[in-house]
Design a protein around this motif. Structure first.
Motif, PDB file in Angstrom:
ATOM      1  N   GLY A 196      58.567 -58.057  25.869  1.00 14.68           N
ATOM      2  CA  GLY A 196      59.666 -57.966  26.831  1.00 14.68           C
ATOM      3  C   GLY A 196      59.168 -57.420  28.148  1.00 14.68           C
ATOM      4  N   PRO A 197      60.025 -57.493  29.176  1.00 11.15           N
ATOM      5  CA  PRO A 197      59.587 -57.071  30.506  1.00 11.15           C
ATOM      6  C   PRO A 197      59.177 -55.604  30.580  1.00 11.15           C
ATOM      7  CG  PRO A 197      61.916 -57.747  30.485  1.00 11.15           C
ATOM      8  CD  PRO A 197      61.402 -57.977  29.123  1.00 11.15           C
ATOM      9  N   GLY A 198      58.364 -55.280  31.577  1.00 12.49           N
ATOM     10  CA  GLY A 198      57.902 -53.911  31.787  1.00 12.49           C
ATOM     11  C   GLY A 198      59.070 -52.948  31.905  1.00 12.49           C
ATOM     12  N   GLY A 199      59.011 -51.849  31.174  1.00 11.47           N
ATOM     13  CA  GLY A 199      60.007 -50.791  31.295  1.00 11.47           C
ATOM     14  C   GLY A 199      61.315 -51.073  30.572  1.00 11.47           C
ATOM     15  N   ALA A 200      61.379 -52.133  29.745  1.00  9.53           N
ATOM     16  CA  ALA A 200      62.640 -52.465  29.057  1.00  9.53           C
ATOM     17  C   ALA A 200      62.966 -51.448  27.960  1.00  9.53           C
ATOM     18  CB  ALA A 200      62.567 -53.864  28.457  1.00  9.53           C
ATOM     19  N   GLY A 201      61.953 -50.696  27.542  1.00  9.61           N
ATOM     20  CA  GLY A 201      62.189 -49.670  26.510  1.00  9.61           C
ATOM     21  C   GLY A 201      61.506 -49.982  25.185  1.00  9.61           C
ATOM     22  N   LYS A 202      60.473 -50.819  25.210  1.00  6.42           N
ATOM     23  CA  LYS A 202      59.777 -51.212  23.968  1.00  6.42           C
ATOM     24  C   LYS A 202      59.213 -49.993  23.244  1.00  6.42           C
ATOM     25  CE  LYS A 202      57.059 -53.967  26.451  1.00  6.42           C
ATOM     26  NZ  LYS A 202      57.757 -53.829  27.756  1.00  6.42           N
ATOM     27  N   THR A 203      58.491 -49.158  23.991  1.00  8.77           N
ATOM     28  CA  THR A 203      57.833 -48.012  23.367  1.00  8.77           C
ATOM     29  C   THR A 203      58.860 -47.014  22.834  1.00  8.77           C
ATOM     30  OG1 THR A 203      56.062 -48.293  24.975  1.00  8.77           O
ATOM     31  CG2 THR A 203      56.078 -46.239  23.770  1.00  8.77           C
ATOM     32  N   ALA A 263      45.445 -62.582  30.317  1.00 10.54           N
ATOM     33  CA  ALA A 263      46.857 -62.684  30.703  1.00 10.54           C
ATOM     34  C   ALA A 263      47.704 -62.922  29.453  1.00 10.54           C
ATOM     35  CB  ALA A 263      47.033 -63.838  31.679  1.00 10.54           C
ATOM     36  N   GLY A 264      49.009 -62.674  29.556  1.00 12.96           N
ATOM     37  CA  GLY A 264      49.918 -63.052  28.468  1.00 12.96           C
ATOM     38  C   GLY A 264      50.368 -61.899  27.599  1.00 12.96           C
ATOM     39  N   GLY A 265      49.865 -60.690  27.848  1.00 17.74           N
ATOM     40  CA  GLY A 265      50.425 -59.539  27.158  1.00 17.74           C
ATOM     41  C   GLY A 265      49.561 -58.895  26.093  1.00 17.74           C
ATOM     42  N   LEU A 266      48.466 -59.569  25.689  1.00 17.09           N
ATOM     43  CA  LEU A 266      47.619 -59.010  24.641  1.00 17.09           C
ATOM     44  C   LEU A 266      46.153 -59.022  25.089  1.00 17.09           C
ATOM     45  CD1 LEU A 266      49.276 -60.825  21.597  1.00 17.09           C
ATOM     46  CD2 LEU A 266      49.679 -58.477  22.344  1.00 17.09           C
ATOM     47  N   THR A 292      55.939 -58.152  29.959  1.00 17.20           N
ATOM     48  CA  THR A 292      55.605 -59.565  30.162  1.00 17.20           C
ATOM     49  C   THR A 292      56.533 -60.246  31.167  1.00 17.20           C
ATOM     50  OG1 THR A 292      56.982 -60.024  28.265  1.00 17.20           O
ATOM     51  CG2 THR A 292      54.609 -59.920  27.875  1.00 17.20           C
ATOM     52  N   GLY A 293      56.127 -61.416  31.611  1.00 20.54           N
ATOM     53  CA  GLY A 293      56.909 -62.218  32.547  1.00 20.54           C
ATOM     54  C   GLY A 293      57.658 -63.338  31.840  1.00 20.54           C
ATOM     55  N   GLN A 294      58.285 -64.210  32.627  1.00 16.03           N
ATOM     56  CA  GLN A 294      59.140 -65.263  32.061  1.00 16.03           C
ATOM     57  C   GLN A 294      58.388 -66.242  31.162  1.00 16.03           C
ATOM     58  OE1 GLN A 294      60.346 -66.731  35.867  1.00 16.03           O
ATOM     59  NE2 GLN A 294      62.290 -65.634  35.847  1.00 16.03           N
ATOM     60  N   GLU A 295      57.103 -66.485  31.505  1.00 11.69           N
ATOM     61  CA  GLU A 295      56.364 -67.545  30.819  1.00 11.69           C
ATOM     62  C   GLU A 295      55.684 -67.083  29.532  1.00 11.69           C
ATOM     63  OE1 GLU A 295      55.298 -65.591  32.937  1.00 11.69           O
ATOM     64  OE2 GLU A 295      53.148 -65.323  32.784  1.00 11.69           O
ATOM     65  N   ALA A 296      55.707 -65.763  29.273  1.00  6.60           N
ATOM     66  CA  ALA A 296      54.872 -65.223  28.191  1.00  6.60           C
ATOM     67  C   ALA A 296      55.316 -65.669  26.806  1.00  6.60           C
ATOM     68  CB  ALA A 296      54.876 -63.706  28.273  1.00  6.60           C
ATOM     69  N   MET A 297      54.335 -66.037  25.984  1.00 10.15           N
ATOM     70  CA  MET A 297      54.560 -66.344  24.563  1.00 10.15           C
ATOM     71  C   MET A 297      53.429 -65.643  23.817  1.00 10.15           C
ATOM     72  SD  MET A 297      55.285 -70.392  24.508  1.00 10.15           S
ATOM     73  CE  MET A 297      53.886 -70.855  25.498  1.00 10.15           C
ATOM     74  N   PRO A 298      53.472 -64.321  23.733  1.00 12.76           N
ATOM     75  CA  PRO A 298      52.281 -63.593  23.275  1.00 12.76           C
ATOM     76  C   PRO A 298      51.902 -63.816  21.820  1.00 12.76           C
ATOM     77  CG  PRO A 298      54.111 -62.083  23.653  1.00 12.76           C
ATOM     78  CD  PRO A 298      54.564 -63.413  24.119  1.00 12.76           C
ATOM     79  N   PHE A 299      52.880 -64.159  20.973  1.00 14.25           N
ATOM     80  CA  PHE A 299      52.549 -64.235  19.549  1.00 14.25           C
ATOM     81  C   PHE A 299      52.344 -65.687  19.129  1.00 14.25           C
ATOM     82  CE2 PHE A 299      55.498 -60.560  20.125  1.00 14.25           C
ATOM     83  CZ  PHE A 299      54.496 -59.602  20.112  1.00 14.25           C
ATOM     84  N   GLN A 300      51.171 -65.926  18.540  1.00 16.59           N
ATOM     85  CA  GLN A 300      50.843 -67.299  18.137  1.00 16.59           C
ATOM     86  C   GLN A 300      51.768 -67.790  17.030  1.00 16.59           C
ATOM     87  OE1 GLN A 300      46.958 -67.030  16.511  1.00 16.59           O
ATOM     88  NE2 GLN A 300      46.027 -66.342  18.417  1.00 16.59           N
ATOM     89  N   LYS A 301      52.082 -69.072  17.107  1.00 15.83           N
ATOM     90  CA  LYS A 301      52.828 -69.686  16.004  1.00 15.83           C
ATOM     91  C   LYS A 301      51.926 -69.674  14.774  1.00 15.83           C
ATOM     92  CE  LYS A 301      56.452 -72.945  16.297  1.00 15.83           C
ATOM     93  NZ  LYS A 301      56.923 -74.264  16.443  1.00 15.83           N
ATOM     94  N   ASN A 302      52.477 -69.378  13.630  1.00 14.82           N
ATOM     95  CA  ASN A 302      51.710 -69.290  12.387  1.00 14.82           C
ATOM     96  C   ASN A 302      50.613 -68.227  12.437  1.00 14.82           C
ATOM     97  OD1 ASN A 302      53.206 -71.512  11.558  1.00 14.82           O
ATOM     98  ND2 ASN A 302      51.707 -72.918  12.464  1.00 14.82           N
ATOM     99  N   GLY A 303      50.734 -67.271  13.328  1.00 12.59           N
ATOM    100  CA  GLY A 303      49.766 -66.172  13.375  1.00 12.59           C
ATOM    101  C   GLY A 303      50.151 -65.100  12.372  1.00 12.59           C
ATOM    102  N   VAL A 304      49.651 -63.881  12.599  1.00 12.69           N
ATOM    103  CA  VAL A 304      49.929 -62.826  11.626  1.00 12.69           C
ATOM    104  C   VAL A 304      51.270 -62.123  11.830  1.00 12.69           C
ATOM    105  CG1 VAL A 304      47.682 -62.156  10.692  1.00 12.69           C
ATOM    106  CG2 VAL A 304      48.309 -61.471  12.995  1.00 12.69           C
ATOM    107  N   VAL A 305      51.953 -62.424  12.940  1.00 19.39           N
ATOM    108  CA  VAL A 305      53.218 -61.729  13.202  1.00 19.39           C
ATOM    109  C   VAL A 305      54.343 -62.376  12.377  1.00 19.39           C
ATOM    110  CG1 VAL A 305      54.907 -61.107  14.982  1.00 19.39           C
ATOM    111  CG2 VAL A 305      52.474 -61.051  15.508  1.00 19.39           C
TER     112      VAL A 305
END
Ligand code: B12
Ligand SMILES: Nc1nc2c(ncn2[C@@H]2O[C@H](COP(=O)(O)OP(=O)(O)OP(=O)(O)O)[C@@H](O)[C@H]2O)c(=O)[nH]1
Ligand SMILES: [Mg+2]
Length: 403
Positions: A196-203, A263-266, A292-305
């Motif tokens: 999610g965007p910077g400062g949204a409260g993830k942590t 780029a992309g968050g990871l 992250t920004g609008q375009e980010a898709m940080p987690f791979q499809k079929n990855g470990v998440v």
């Protein structure tokens, strides 16, 4: 290219003088050092646990409230007791630390103390010279967190040298047993990705989820892999630990990573680090991306998440902005955090309508992560931990919308 030097910095318990350490952190970062900042008012135990999990080269302590001779010595002692005596301890406290104190502190194993008047670049040079040389080969440790932390460092180092490691993860007995019964081949932990965007409260949200886990499970552990941005070969401030109060606990293994130019968050090493954590003995592995920004898709499809959570700030703009956020199509759960803010109700309605277009079973939850015992965070915790909250969720949301 070698990995940047990683150090941990902190201010002792009962000391709110953080302005010096903030200045020093910034200079170290500017000089290419990765600084994991633990924050102020920190105990010896918290500092040592963090230093071990982050596998840093040294711990820098800034102390202005007195008691420094004992405090620094206790950090050195506990590091040694825990089998991490190779992590050095250094620091300063302006005029509050005298020459006699420094003699006593050095006698107790403290590496270096800087007096008032030392230039910032002199201190950065010291760090580079003393903590920047390649590590000597370390003998294997029986302590599980030390071993895990070192393996994470190995993965990061090999990526820095552009050699992708081949993962050869020896699963623990508990993990093997779990696998035999559940037929899960690749991992034993549930992996939750928060973005999610910077400062949204993830942590803040992760820390609240951790609190709920610790109080509802008497056993078991969580790993957190947290990211902050950095440019390749340069320094970074890895600051999520300073926000995470509940996560400073022996049942939580936390590791901070810099993105090192990706780029992309990871980070380039994230996938392998995550795979290692997911195969270790944790009930959950929680991963936080950088803002992250609008375009980010940080987690791979079929990855470990296993489950992806998008944390939104109610101030995203208008409906038009929502159309552009790719993660709104991909996330399993969308959280509107900061629901205490004025625009939150409108945000909920707009995001709900946006999600309806997807025709997928996505969940939408409102939270106030910075509020203790927030019912929205309770619902998120129940969803993540697999409890069925469908009825409660729908009922509560309808009530909220009507009121
Ligand atoms: C700024 C300041 C404050 C600010 C703090 C703001 C903040 N967020 O940090 C405020 C006004 C809030 C404050 C409050 C208090 N303060 Co005050 N404060 C200071 C002051 C003036 C400067 C400290 C500073 O930041 N220096 C800037 C740094 C960069 O420079 P430096 O100190 O020379 O440090 C050098 C090296 O030691 C090294 N270094 C320092 N830390 C580290 C860490 C690492 C890792 C490394 C590598 C190097 C390093 O870097 C510098 C290189 O030149 C000092 C006076 C002094 N001269 O030390 C008093 C001082 C520390 N405060 C003092 C006191 C008593 C207090 C209060 C209790 C006052 C009160 N009665 O309310 C409160 C307590 C606050 C708390 N909760 O702990 C006393 C401490 C007495 C003692 N223990 O001996 C001092 C010494 C003032 C005095 N002469 O009485 N304070
Ligand atoms: N008003 C309000 N503020 C909140 C809430 N949750 C978190 N915050 C504040 O928002 C700020 C950012 O919180 P973080 O948890 O660091 O946000 P983040 O998404 O992890 O930030 P990055 O990692 O930098 O992207 C902090 O000052 C929090 O105290 C909330 O529910 N309401
Ligand atoms: Mg964060």
């Amino acid at each position: 290219m070698p990995s940047p030097i990683r150090i941990l910095t902190a201010v002792p318990i009962c000391d709110g003088h953080d302005s010096a350490i903030n200045t020093i952190n910034l200079e170290f970062i500017r000089q290419g050092i990765e600084v994991i900042y633990l924050g102020y008012h920190r105990s010896v135990g918290d500092i040592v646990r963090a230093a071990i999990q982050e596998d840093v080269r040294a711990v820098g302590i800034s102390s202005y409230n007195g008691g420094h001779v004992e405090f620094f010595a206790e950090v050195v002692d506990l590091l040694r007791k825990r089998g991490a005596g190779d992590i050095k301890v250094f620091g300063g406290g302006g005029g509050t630390i005298t020459h006699d104190d420094v003699t006593a502190m050095r006698g107790k194993g403290v590496d270096q103390i800087f007096f008032a008047g030392t230039s910032l670049s002199e201190m950065a040079d010291y760090v580079r010279e003393h903590y920047g040389k390649p590590r000597k080969k370390r003998s294997p440790s029986k302590a599980r967190d030390i071993e895990l932390a070192r393996r994470l460092t190995e993965i990061e180092d090999r990526f820095a040298k552009r050699k992708r490691p081949t993962l050869n993860v020896q699963r623990s007995t508990k993990a093997k047993k779990k696998n035999q019964t559940s037929n899960i081949e690749h991992q034993t932990s549930k992996v939750i990705g928060l973005t999610g965007p910077g400062g949204a409260g993830k942590t803040t949200l992760i820390d609240e989820l951790v609190l709920r886990y610790l109080s509802s499970h008497s056993k078991g552990r969580i790993a957190i892999l947290s990211h902050d941005p950095s440019v390749i070969g340069e320094g970074a401030l890895l600051g999520d630990r300073a926000t995470m109060i509940n996560s400073q606990d022996d049942r939580i293994f936390m590791r901070s990573m810099a993105t090192r130019g990706q780029a992309g968050g990871l980070s380039p090493a994230t996938h392998d680090c995550l795979a290692l954590l997911a195969q270790s003995d944790f009930d959950y592995v929680i991963i936080e991306t950088v803002g992250t920004g609008q375009e980010a898709m940080p987690f791979q499809k079929n990855g470990v998440v296993d489950l992806t959570v998008l944390v939104m700030n109610p101030d995203y703009g208008s409906r038009l902005q929502l159309q552009k956020i790719v993660m709104l199509d991909l996330a399993d759960i969308v959280v509107v955090n900061k629901s205490d803010l004025q625009r939150a109700r409108t945000a909920h309605t707009e995001i709900e309508q946006r999600l309806e277009q997807n025709r997928r079973a996505q969940r939408l939850i409102d939270t106030v992560a910075k509020r203790h015992r927030d019912p929205g965070v309770d619902r998120l915790f129940d969803l993540i931990s697999g409890k069925s909250v469908a009825a409660v969720y729908d009922r509560r949301n309808k009530k909220t919308r009507r009121s």
